[in-house]
Design an enzyme around this catalytic site. Structure first.
Site, mmCIF file in Angstrom:
data_model
loop_
_atom_site.group_PDB
_atom_site.id
_atom_site.type_symbol
_atom_site.label_atom_id
_atom_site.label_comp_id
_atom_site.label_asym_id
_atom_site.label_seq_id
_atom_site.Cartn_x
_atom_site.Cartn_y
_atom_site.Cartn_z
ATOM 1 N N CYS A 70 0.680 2.039 8.044
ATOM 2 C CA CYS A 70 1.879 0.759 8.240
ATOM 3 C C CYS A 70 1.287 -0.758 7.897
ATOM 4 O O CYS A 70 1.577 -1.083 8.232
ATOM 5 C CB CYS A 70 2.816 0.829 9.165
ATOM 6 S SG CYS A 70 3.999 0.007 9.465
ATOM 7 N N ASN B 172 -1.728 3.037 16.230
ATOM 8 C CA ASN B 172 -3.378 1.935 15.559
ATOM 9 C C ASN B 172 -3.755 1.182 16.486
ATOM 10 O O ASN B 172 -2.606 -0.331 16.151
ATOM 11 C CB ASN B 172 -2.809 2.424 14.382
ATOM 12 C CG ASN B 172 -3.529 3.695 13.797
ATOM 13 O OD1 ASN B 172 -4.887 4.499 14.111
ATOM 14 N ND2 ASN B 172 -3.699 3.595 12.215
ATOM 15 N N CYS C 268 7.535 -6.023 14.337
ATOM 16 C CA CYS C 268 7.868 -5.518 15.569
ATOM 17 C C CYS C 268 6.050 -5.923 16.340
ATOM 18 O O CYS C 268 5.155 -5.617 15.012
ATOM 19 C CB CYS C 268 7.888 -3.621 15.170
ATOM 20 S SG CYS C 268 9.124 -3.089 14.724
ATOM 21 N N LEU D 45 11.521 4.185 17.126
ATOM 22 C CA LEU D 45 13.224 4.105 18.306
ATOM 23 C C LEU D 45 12.324 3.321 19.852
ATOM 24 O O LEU D 45 12.748 2.412 20.250
ATOM 25 C CB LEU D 45 13.528 5.537 18.929
ATOM 26 C CG LEU D 45 14.259 5.631 20.330
ATOM 27 C CD1 LEU D 45 15.348 4.523 19.830
ATOM 28 C CD2 LEU D 45 14.693 7.006 21.658
ATOM 29 N N HIS D 46 10.819 4.379 19.811
ATOM 30 C CA HIS D 46 9.528 3.710 19.937
ATOM 31 C C HIS D 46 10.553 3.068 21.769
ATOM 32 O O HIS D 46 9.289 3.195 22.735
ATOM 33 C CB HIS D 46 9.177 1.838 20.118
ATOM 34 C CG HIS D 46 9.429 2.479 18.406
ATOM 35 N ND1 HIS D 46 8.190 2.963 17.850
ATOM 36 C CD2 HIS D 46 9.117 1.389 17.510
ATOM 37 C CE1 HIS D 46 7.859 3.223 16.568
ATOM 38 N NE2 HIS D 46 9.032 2.185 16.149
ATOM 39 N N CYS E 50 2.964 -3.812 14.666
ATOM 40 C CA CYS E 50 2.876 -3.337 13.393
ATOM 41 C C CYS E 50 2.313 -4.183 12.706
ATOM 42 O O CYS E 50 2.216 -5.730 12.681
ATOM 43 C CB CYS E 50 4.520 -2.731 12.727
ATOM 44 S SG CYS E 50 4.452 -3.213 11.511
ATOM 45 N N GLU F 25 0.658 -1.860 -0.018
ATOM 46 C CA GLU F 25 -0.108 0.107 -0.046
ATOM 47 C C GLU F 25 1.160 1.318 -0.347
ATOM 48 O O GLU F 25 2.252 1.602 0.765
ATOM 49 C CB GLU F 25 -0.796 -0.359 1.326
ATOM 50 C CG GLU F 25 -0.046 0.033 2.509
ATOM 51 C CD GLU F 25 -1.091 -0.051 3.554
ATOM 52 O OE1 GLU F 25 -1.505 -1.331 3.716
ATOM 53 O OE2 GLU F 25 -1.141 0.726 4.370
ATOM 54 N N GLU G 54 11.262 -2.983 5.811
ATOM 55 C CA GLU G 54 12.057 -1.813 6.390
ATOM 56 C C GLU G 54 13.051 -1.426 5.111
ATOM 57 O O GLU G 54 13.809 -2.444 4.654
ATOM 58 C CB GLU G 54 12.869 -2.745 6.990
ATOM 59 C CG GLU G 54 13.956 -2.044 7.879
ATOM 60 C CD GLU G 54 13.893 -0.960 7.749
ATOM 61 O OE1 GLU G 54 13.867 -0.711 9.030
ATOM 62 O OE2 GLU G 54 15.057 -0.393 8.087
ATOM 63 N N CYS H 207 7.243 -7.135 5.926
ATOM 64 C CA CYS H 207 8.321 -6.263 6.647
ATOM 65 C C CYS H 207 9.006 -7.791 7.108
ATOM 66 O O CYS H 207 8.410 -8.717 8.070
ATOM 67 C CB CYS H 207 8.047 -5.515 7.615
ATOM 68 S SG CYS H 207 9.756 -5.137 8.260
ATOM 69 N N CYS I 212 3.227 8.558 1.325
ATOM 70 C CA CYS I 212 4.072 7.024 2.248
ATOM 71 C C CYS I 212 4.130 6.017 1.284
ATOM 72 O O CYS I 212 3.477 5.201 0.840
ATOM 73 C CB CYS I 212 3.320 7.050 3.139
ATOM 74 S SG CYS I 212 3.637 5.513 4.099
HETATM 75 N N1 SAH Z 1 9.972 -0.254 8.709
HETATM 76 C C1 SAH Z 1 10.065 1.229 8.885
HETATM 77 C C2 SAH Z 1 9.242 1.905 8.392
HETATM 78 C C3 SAH Z 1 7.606 2.448 8.131
HETATM 79 S S1 SAH Z 1 6.776 1.510 9.703
HETATM 80 C C4 SAH Z 1 10.429 1.647 10.297
HETATM 81 O O1 SAH Z 1 9.957 0.825 11.103
HETATM 82 O O2 SAH Z 1 10.670 3.420 10.857
HETATM 83 C C5 SAH Z 1 6.856 3.301 9.161
HETATM 84 C C6 SAH Z 1 6.447 3.821 10.823
HETATM 85 O O3 SAH Z 1 4.961 3.380 11.382
HETATM 86 C C7 SAH Z 1 7.364 3.161 12.160
HETATM 87 O O4 SAH Z 1 7.703 4.593 13.013
HETATM 88 C C8 SAH Z 1 6.830 2.361 12.855
HETATM 89 O O5 SAH Z 1 6.628 2.344 13.857
HETATM 90 C C9 SAH Z 1 4.909 2.808 13.710
HETATM 91 N N2 SAH Z 1 3.581 2.510 13.216
HETATM 92 C C10 SAH Z 1 3.434 0.758 12.369
HETATM 93 N N3 SAH Z 1 2.867 -0.059 13.441
HETATM 94 C C11 SAH Z 1 2.244 1.285 14.166
HETATM 95 C C12 SAH Z 1 0.463 1.381 14.458
HETATM 96 N N4 SAH Z 1 -0.202 0.202 15.221
HETATM 97 N N5 SAH Z 1 -0.025 2.899 15.382
HETATM 98 C C13 SAH Z 1 1.186 3.349 15.032
HETATM 99 N N6 SAH Z 1 2.677 3.465 14.617
HETATM 100 C C14 SAH Z 1 2.771 2.289 13.854
HETATM 101 FE FE1 SF4 Z 2 8.503 -2.827 9.619
HETATM 102 FE FE2 SF4 Z 2 8.675 -0.542 10.301
HETATM 103 FE FE3 SF4 Z 2 6.681 -2.304 10.782
HETATM 104 FE FE4 SF4 Z 2 8.488 -2.754 12.464
HETATM 105 S S1 SF4 Z 2 7.319 -1.396 11.978
HETATM 106 S S2 SF4 Z 2 7.464 -4.754 11.365
HETATM 107 S S3 SF4 Z 2 10.194 -2.589 10.636
HETATM 108 S S4 SF4 Z 2 7.005 -1.871 8.895
#
Ligand code: SAH
Ligand code: SF4
Length: 405
Positions: free
Chosen positions: A355, A312, A135, A237-238, A138, A103, A182, A131, A124
């Site tokens: 994402c 989210n 995480c 970073l988280h 995500c 997407e 990623e 991926c 975006c």
């Molecule tokens: N993989 C890369 C880029 C894609 S994710 C990365 O992790 O940086 C882009 C952003 O969306 C990241 O900061 C990720 O942590 C955030 N993201 C992923 N799932 C999410 C969710 N459920 N709620 C809010 N942000 C989220």
């Molecule tokens: Fe991959 Fe970014 Fe999602 Fe982590 S937050 S699973 S690195 S897409």
């Protein structure tokens, strides 16, 4: 010689955006067409709203047909479009030539006279189907990894966004690699796509208007600083403490917090560009007093920008977004540590895509057993992480949601 790729056993021509200018010129010459057609082809692709060769009217039907047999006009077999937020957000679900789905999200914002900024339109883009990082908050992570996207498949997400904006008389102002995948684990294709997108013949966006977001691939951050120094770096970073970040970003076991921060600092010094840190805010998990204090002390004096993103909700986790009051408190705590902070409202939340969530939705509902099992594991792992215990193994994604795996 015809340039082909193998997709599911069938040979299909490469798509236009997977050819660099020299390769395209060679193809055009093989077709017996004049060399000035290269410019016409790129103009037709990048400066019109054509969605097929038949829509490129600067050349006649015979050439349109020869091109259609040799080069795919678009990387996508299907484009599904969903509008959200009263038309401010457009979500695109794109089917690639082998059936994989990714997407892209187009976000429009009005001019902001207080900041002296004009209207913005940001796309975006996804860099991978799925991926491998996994995480647990995500939706893309939960899908697991399908494959890397090619440079052309990345660029064509931007091409479609530009075409949509053209019909609205708007300009694309920014590109962010924050969709599925990623980017620094598909770095060659990502760099090639940046080179394509910054080419004046293909939209010519400025490198400074491009942001690459990474979950912390240290060698990739180093290469970004050396090889594409004008690109903005965003680091997901988280968490500032390793036990918690091990859980939230499984790649942290390989490149822990200190290594990621040191790579981002070097990037910032080498490029003169400020790093953005993204922190997805999860209620009771990474928004507790010790976490926000650790974050403030880790980033104090770095001059970085911090983007706090309320999580989210996704089907497979027991977690929820942090309370707005708590996010505001943390924002103020970080400001007091000298950082600039923004709190991001999740774009496209109503229709369920941040994402990879749109693609996850399309993959089907997860089975109740898989969700229950996943939740149990996360509850146990987060309890251990909050007590400072580092766990040896990441929680494996349960595979494509609702899929065969
Ligand atoms: N993989 C890369 C880029 C894609 S994710 C990365 O992790 O940086 C882009 C952003 O969306 C990241 O900061 C990720 O942590 C955030 N993201 C992923 N799932 C999410 C969710 N459920 N709620 C809010 N942000 C989220
Ligand atoms: Fe991959 Fe970014 Fe999602 Fe982590 S937050 S699973 S690195 S897409």
């Amino acid at each position: 010689m015809k340039t082909t790729e193998t997709t599911g056993g069938s040979q299909r021509p490469l798509s236009l955006s997977d050819l660099n200018v020299n390769q395209l010129a060679a193809r055009v010459s093989d077709l017996g067409a004049e060399s000035y057609r290269v410019t016409q082809i790129l103009d037709g692709a990048w400066r019109s709203v054509a969605t097929a060769w038949s829509g490129v009217t600067t050349f006649g039907k015979p050439l349109q047909e020869r091109l259609a047999n040799e080069i795919r006009f678009s990387a996508f077999d299907e484009v599904e479009r969903q509008e959200a937020e009263d038309g401010a957000t457009t979500k695109l679900l794109l089917t690639l030539s082998d059936g994989a789905k990714v997407e892209a999200v187009l976000m429009r914002s009005p001019a902001d006279p207080r900041r002296g900024s004009g209207p913005r339109a940001t796309v975006c883009v996804s860099s991978q189907a799925g991926c491998a990082v996994g995480c647990p908050f995500c939706a893309t992570g939960e899908l697991g990894f399908t494959r890397n996207l090619s440079a052309g498949e990345i660029q064509d997400q931007v091409r479609i966004a530009r075409q949509i904006l053209r019909t609205e008389d708007r300009e694309l102002t920014n590109v962010v690699y924050m969709g599925m995948g990623e980017p620094l684990q598909n770095i060659d294709a990502v760099f090639a796509s940046i080179d394509g997108l910054t080419d004046p013949a293909r939209g010519g966006i400025g490198q400074r208007r491009i942001t690459v977001s990474t979950s912390g691939v240290v060698p990739g951050i180093e290469r970004l600083a050396k090889q594409r120094p004008q690109i903005t770096l965003a680091v997901s970073l988280h968490a500032a403490r390793n036990p918690l970040r091990d859980l939230l970003v499984p790649l942290n076991r390989k490149w822990p917090v200190e290594a990621v921060i040191s790579a981002a600092d070097s990037h910032s010094r080498a490029t003169g560009r400020r790093t953005t840190y993204e922190v997805t805010m999860i209620d009771g998990i990474n928004d507790r007093a010790e976490d926000s204090a650790a974050l403030a002390s880790l980033l104090r004096g770095s001059g970085a920008h911090v983007n706090l993103i309320p999580m989210n909700a996704v089907a497979h986790t027991p977690w929820q977004e942090s309370k707005p009051e708590r996010i505001e408190q943390i924002a103020n705590q970080l400001r007091a540590a000298g950082l600039t902070v923004t709190v991001r409202r999740n774009r496209g939340r109503e229709a369920g895509a941040a994402c990879g969530q749109l693609a996850a939705e399309k993959a089907g509902a997860p089975t109740p057993v898989a969700v229950a099992r996943r939740r149990e594991l996360l509850v146990a792992a987060s309890a251990a992480a909050l007590q400072g215990q580092r766990t040896a193994q990441p929680i494996a994604p349960s595979g494509p949601l609702g899929g065969d795996a």
